[in-house]
Scaffold this motif. Sequence first.
Motif, PDB file in Angstrom:
ATOM      1  N   ALA A 165      11.236   3.932  -7.460  1.00 16.14           N
ATOM      2  CA  ALA A 165      10.780   3.106  -6.432  1.00 16.14           C
ATOM      3  C   ALA A 165      10.231   3.424  -5.151  1.00 16.14           C
ATOM      4  O   ALA A 165      10.181   3.400  -3.911  1.00 16.14           O
ATOM      5  CB  ALA A 165       9.939   1.702  -6.404  1.00 16.14           C
ATOM      6  N   LEU A 166      12.184   2.252  -4.959  1.00 13.02           N
ATOM      7  CA  LEU A 166      11.959   2.389  -4.277  1.00 13.02           C
ATOM      8  C   LEU A 166      13.246   3.973  -3.037  1.00 13.02           C
ATOM      9  O   LEU A 166      12.921   3.841  -1.908  1.00 13.02           O
ATOM     10  CB  LEU A 166      13.777   1.903  -4.257  1.00 13.02           C
ATOM     11  N   ALA A 167      13.212   4.640  -3.861  1.00 11.20           N
ATOM     12  CA  ALA A 167      13.524   6.355  -2.821  1.00 11.20           C
ATOM     13  C   ALA A 167      12.412   6.160  -2.412  1.00 11.20           C
ATOM     14  O   ALA A 167      11.831   6.851  -1.940  1.00 11.20           O
ATOM     15  CB  ALA A 167      14.016   7.279  -4.584  1.00 11.20           C
ATOM     16  N   GLY A 168      11.308   7.003  -3.166  1.00  8.35           N
ATOM     17  CA  GLY A 168       9.860   6.522  -2.865  1.00  8.35           C
ATOM     18  C   GLY A 168       9.293   5.930  -1.871  1.00  8.35           C
ATOM     19  O   GLY A 168       8.972   6.390  -0.624  1.00  8.35           O
ATOM     20  N   ASN A 169       9.529   4.792  -1.417  1.00  7.63           N
ATOM     21  CA  ASN A 169       9.031   3.824  -0.383  1.00  7.63           C
ATOM     22  C   ASN A 169      10.287   4.319   0.516  1.00  7.63           C
ATOM     23  O   ASN A 169       9.692   4.129   1.888  1.00  7.63           O
ATOM     24  CB  ASN A 169       9.302   1.928  -0.979  1.00  7.63           C
ATOM     25  N   ALA A 170      11.259   4.431   0.533  1.00 11.17           N
ATOM     26  CA  ALA A 170      12.005   4.342   1.940  1.00 11.17           C
ATOM     27  C   ALA A 170      12.135   6.185   2.377  1.00 11.17           C
ATOM     28  O   ALA A 170      12.013   6.081   3.502  1.00 11.17           O
ATOM     29  CB  ALA A 170      14.025   5.107   1.185  1.00 11.17           C
ATOM     30  N   MET A 194       0.670  -0.721  -0.026  1.00  6.05           N
ATOM     31  CA  MET A 194      -0.396   0.022   0.218  1.00  6.05           C
ATOM     32  C   MET A 194       1.094   1.495  -0.132  1.00  6.05           C
ATOM     33  O   MET A 194       0.601   2.635  -0.517  1.00  6.05           O
ATOM     34  CB  MET A 194      -0.892   0.572   1.127  1.00  6.05           C
ATOM     35  N   ARG A 195       1.341   0.943   0.932  1.00  2.95           N
ATOM     36  CA  ARG A 195       2.785   2.244   0.769  1.00  2.95           C
ATOM     37  C   ARG A 195       3.811   2.120  -0.161  1.00  2.95           C
ATOM     38  O   ARG A 195       3.954   3.406  -0.201  1.00  2.95           O
ATOM     39  CB  ARG A 195       3.649   1.932   2.226  1.00  2.95           C
ATOM     40  N   GLN A 196       3.577   1.769  -1.044  1.00  6.61           N
ATOM     41  CA  GLN A 196       4.732   2.359  -2.071  1.00  6.61           C
ATOM     42  C   GLN A 196       3.335   2.895  -3.404  1.00  6.61           C
ATOM     43  O   GLN A 196       4.147   3.290  -4.091  1.00  6.61           O
ATOM     44  CB  GLN A 196       4.317   0.784  -3.336  1.00  6.61           C
ATOM     45  N   PHE A 197       2.395   2.491  -2.981  1.00  9.13           N
ATOM     46  CA  PHE A 197       1.509   3.199  -4.404  1.00  9.13           C
ATOM     47  C   PHE A 197       0.752   4.475  -3.253  1.00  9.13           C
ATOM     48  O   PHE A 197       0.983   6.423  -3.994  1.00  9.13           O
ATOM     49  CB  PHE A 197       0.082   2.841  -4.085  1.00  9.13           C
ATOM     50  N   ASN A 198       0.502   4.882  -2.113  1.00  8.82           N
ATOM     51  CA  ASN A 198       0.349   5.925  -1.644  1.00  8.82           C
ATOM     52  C   ASN A 198       1.795   6.154  -1.310  1.00  8.82           C
ATOM     53  O   ASN A 198       2.027   6.539   0.254  1.00  8.82           O
ATOM     54  CB  ASN A 198      -0.053   6.063  -0.008  1.00  8.82           C
ATOM     55  N   LEU A 242      15.824  -0.238   2.316  1.00 10.20           N
ATOM     56  CA  LEU A 242      15.375   0.372   1.237  1.00 10.20           C
ATOM     57  C   LEU A 242      16.296   1.277   0.558  1.00 10.20           C
ATOM     58  O   LEU A 242      16.525   1.298  -0.733  1.00 10.20           O
ATOM     59  CB  LEU A 242      13.601   1.043   1.592  1.00 10.20           C
ATOM     60  N   MET A 243      16.929   2.233   1.337  1.00 17.35           N
ATOM     61  CA  MET A 243      17.728   2.811   1.248  1.00 17.35           C
ATOM     62  C   MET A 243      18.725   2.314   0.828  1.00 17.35           C
ATOM     63  O   MET A 243      19.676   3.241  -0.404  1.00 17.35           O
ATOM     64  CB  MET A 243      18.101   3.823   2.392  1.00 17.35           C
ATOM     65  N   ARG A 244      19.455   1.894   1.447  1.00 16.45           N
ATOM     66  CA  ARG A 244      20.420   0.827   0.312  1.00 16.45           C
ATOM     67  C   ARG A 244      20.268   0.127  -0.694  1.00 16.45           C
ATOM     68  O   ARG A 244      21.463  -0.342  -1.557  1.00 16.45           O
ATOM     69  CB  ARG A 244      21.309  -0.306   2.044  1.00 16.45           C
ATOM     70  N   ASP A 245      19.173  -0.430  -1.308  1.00 11.45           N
ATOM     71  CA  ASP A 245      18.945  -1.424  -1.729  1.00 11.45           C
ATOM     72  C   ASP A 245      18.826   0.480  -3.118  1.00 11.45           C
ATOM     73  O   ASP A 245      19.066  -0.105  -4.520  1.00 11.45           O
ATOM     74  CB  ASP A 245      17.582  -1.728  -2.291  1.00 11.45           C
ATOM     75  N   PHE A 246      18.363   1.075  -2.527  1.00  9.08           N
ATOM     76  CA  PHE A 246      18.075   1.995  -3.634  1.00  9.08           C
ATOM     77  C   PHE A 246      19.209   2.694  -4.134  1.00  9.08           C
ATOM     78  O   PHE A 246      19.549   3.514  -5.282  1.00  9.08           O
ATOM     79  CB  PHE A 246      17.203   3.592  -3.044  1.00  9.08           C
ATOM     80  N   PHE A 283       5.537   9.655  -1.818  1.00  9.98           N
ATOM     81  CA  PHE A 283       5.985  10.086  -1.848  1.00  9.98           C
ATOM     82  C   PHE A 283       6.006  10.043  -3.230  1.00  9.98           C
ATOM     83  O   PHE A 283       7.427  11.447  -4.965  1.00  9.98           O
ATOM     84  CB  PHE A 283       7.401  10.835  -1.219  1.00  9.98           C
ATOM     85  N   ARG A 284       6.166   9.055  -4.537  1.00  9.02           N
ATOM     86  CA  ARG A 284       6.961   9.173  -6.128  1.00  9.02           C
ATOM     87  C   ARG A 284       6.110  10.159  -6.302  1.00  9.02           C
ATOM     88  O   ARG A 284       7.261  10.552  -7.085  1.00  9.02           O
ATOM     89  CB  ARG A 284       6.402   8.124  -6.479  1.00  9.02           C
ATOM     90  N   PRO A 285       5.157  10.855  -6.867  1.00  7.67           N
ATOM     91  CA  PRO A 285       5.137  12.257  -7.267  1.00  7.67           C
ATOM     92  C   PRO A 285       5.828  13.432  -7.478  1.00  7.67           C
ATOM     93  O   PRO A 285       6.483  13.992  -8.112  1.00  7.67           O
ATOM     94  CB  PRO A 285       3.773  12.280  -7.377  1.00  7.67           C
ATOM     95  N   CYS A 286       6.510  13.513  -6.440  1.00  6.15           N
ATOM     96  CA  CYS A 286       7.438  14.624  -5.642  1.00  6.15           C
ATOM     97  C   CYS A 286       8.951  14.531  -6.507  1.00  6.15           C
ATOM     98  O   CYS A 286       9.084  15.050  -7.381  1.00  6.15           O
ATOM     99  CB  CYS A 286       7.631  14.531  -4.301  1.00  6.15           C
ATOM    100  N   PRO A 287       9.824  12.949  -6.093  1.00  2.00           N
ATOM    101  CA  PRO A 287      11.266  12.738  -7.204  1.00  2.00           C
ATOM    102  C   PRO A 287      11.003  12.882  -8.505  1.00  2.00           C
ATOM    103  O   PRO A 287      11.830  13.096  -9.143  1.00  2.00           O
ATOM    104  CB  PRO A 287      11.475  11.503  -6.355  1.00  2.00           C
ATOM    105  N   THR A 288       9.323  12.040  -8.922  1.00  2.82           N
ATOM    106  CA  THR A 288       9.119  11.929 -10.281  1.00  2.82           C
ATOM    107  C   THR A 288       9.354  12.899 -10.855  1.00  2.82           C
ATOM    108  O   THR A 288       9.611  12.718 -12.520  1.00  2.82           O
ATOM    109  CB  THR A 288       8.322  11.171 -10.494  1.00  2.82           C
ATOM    110  N   ILE A 289       9.330  14.476 -10.392  1.00  6.82           N
ATOM    111  CA  ILE A 289       9.371  15.516 -11.346  1.00  6.82           C
ATOM    112  C   ILE A 289      10.769  16.082 -11.311  1.00  6.82           C
ATOM    113  O   ILE A 289      10.911  17.628 -11.307  1.00  6.82           O
ATOM    114  CB  ILE A 289       8.211  16.334 -10.801  1.00  6.82           C
ATOM    115  N   THR A 290      11.793  15.382 -10.314  1.00  3.73           N
ATOM    116  CA  THR A 290      13.026  16.688 -10.254  1.00  3.73           C
ATOM    117  C   THR A 290      13.382  17.099 -11.438  1.00  3.73           C
ATOM    118  O   THR A 290      13.920  17.474 -11.511  1.00  3.73           O
ATOM    119  CB  THR A 290      13.639  15.468  -9.553  1.00  3.73           C
ATOM    120  N   ASP A 291      13.055  16.305 -12.883  1.00  2.00           N
ATOM    121  CA  ASP A 291      13.946  16.846 -14.076  1.00  2.00           C
ATOM    122  C   ASP A 291      12.835  17.960 -14.293  1.00  2.00           C
ATOM    123  O   ASP A 291      13.955  19.212 -14.643  1.00  2.00           O
ATOM    124  CB  ASP A 291      13.578  16.075 -15.115  1.00  2.00           C
ATOM    125  N   THR A 292      11.779  18.278 -14.255  1.00  3.30           N
ATOM    126  CA  THR A 292      11.210  19.544 -14.737  1.00  3.30           C
ATOM    127  C   THR A 292      11.448  20.788 -13.783  1.00  3.30           C
ATOM    128  O   THR A 292      11.774  21.806 -14.149  1.00  3.30           O
ATOM    129  CB  THR A 292       9.293  19.348 -14.757  1.00  3.30           C
TER     130      THR A 292
END
Length: 449
Positions: A344-349, A308-312, A398-402, A314-323
């Motif tokens: 995904a790993l960044a968002g999960n961590a 659930m937390r992989q979807f709920n 999660l951080m180390r895997d990321f 912060f993923r939308p935030c780092p995914t716009i880092t290039d914009t």
Amino acid sequence: MFALPLPAGRACSGSGTVTHPTKEPWMSAPEFSPPSSTLPAATAHAGARVPAAEVRTPGAGLRQILRGPSGLGTAGLYPARHDKPPTPPTHPMAATPPTPSMAPTPPTHPTSPTRPEPSSAPAEGNPIPGLYHHPVPEPDPVRVDAVSRGIKAWALEEVDLYPEDWEEEFDGFSVARYMVACHPDAPTVDHLMLAARLMVAENAVDDCYCEDHGGSPVGLGGRLLLAHTALDPLHTTREYQPRWAESLHADAPRRAYRSAMEYFLQQASPSQADRFRHDMSRLHMGYLAEAAWAQTDHVPEVWEYLAMRQFNNFRPCPTITDTVGGYELPADLHAQPAMQRVIALAGNATTIVNDLYSYTKELAAPGRHLNLPVVIAEREGADERAAYLKAVEVHNDLMRDFEAEAAALAAACPVPSVLRFLRGVAVWVDGNHYWHQTNTYRYSLPDFW
């Protein structure tokens, strides 16, 4: 899979196609020659898989990502800020959309080749003992002030986001400090405002639809669906189009989503906008799963909670880092399974960071709030302290895997936009921790040490 499925002897081009490698200095520099312990020779064949255990050298790998290319022609990867005195915000529909910058201006100030050194002054708040994180420099106070004034003017004057008695909470959220810490490569304050508006709008939806300020799991799906049309517009008949357009002004969350997205579309390419919409769909799906469990008083298994937390998250935030950085990671490179796993790993961590720092805040709130320590305690029979400390270890894994998988991707595909995007996501992860640690208005640590 985190080695790109490239034939032996080939390399990624900037567009994501496969070409014979050239002898550009930045591609042959030592920092892009993967050590044998990081990228085994077996990855040379197409579609090779590398077990995470074989690449978990996060310290060296992350330095490699953040250092980036240093040869001829790579100066543009380190954009200069070109701030101008902030101007009063204008409605996006009244302005001519600027052309997105695909090649940032070469820097006019020294750029550190490694991770920025943290400020000598201690940051406010204490980090969670044992939590794997990287300190960051204090955010530029000039930029923080400009974004703070801009976001408040937008919230009050453009979208009528909150009543007067919510002002303290809005100020305590410290969104300006948050976004400046997470996006140090943003070329202008206007770019930072893109992220700030979207962050505030997402939190308005969470608070007003799901959480503290009138939120409820009952009927959440309908509210989220209608709010999502502010991001992903309804295409309907002429008869019904005006009613839909009027609905976008019906409540604060929809007004915020509509306005923030209009600003975002001024800078984002079509593929960047569609990427963001997709990630927001993921977020809303996560909200609905959590709401369904609340309605049935269900405590999920730990793995179910993490799903659930992989979807709920912060993923939308780092995914716009290039914009926000004024460039674009091409869509075909963003869509690579290796890149998707890193994001995904960044968002999960970063989301487990929120679980840990907001733990005491949620315990003090009415009802039962699901977070990772609570779920571990219930499902694995651990006491509160042991459950919390295990959640810290989940975050650290999660951080180390990321970091390890980001390093493997950087070695497998050393395209400038890929390297800069990976660096931006890593910096966002660090900035997110900084904000949680230093936001003592919202968060305090449990007495477990």
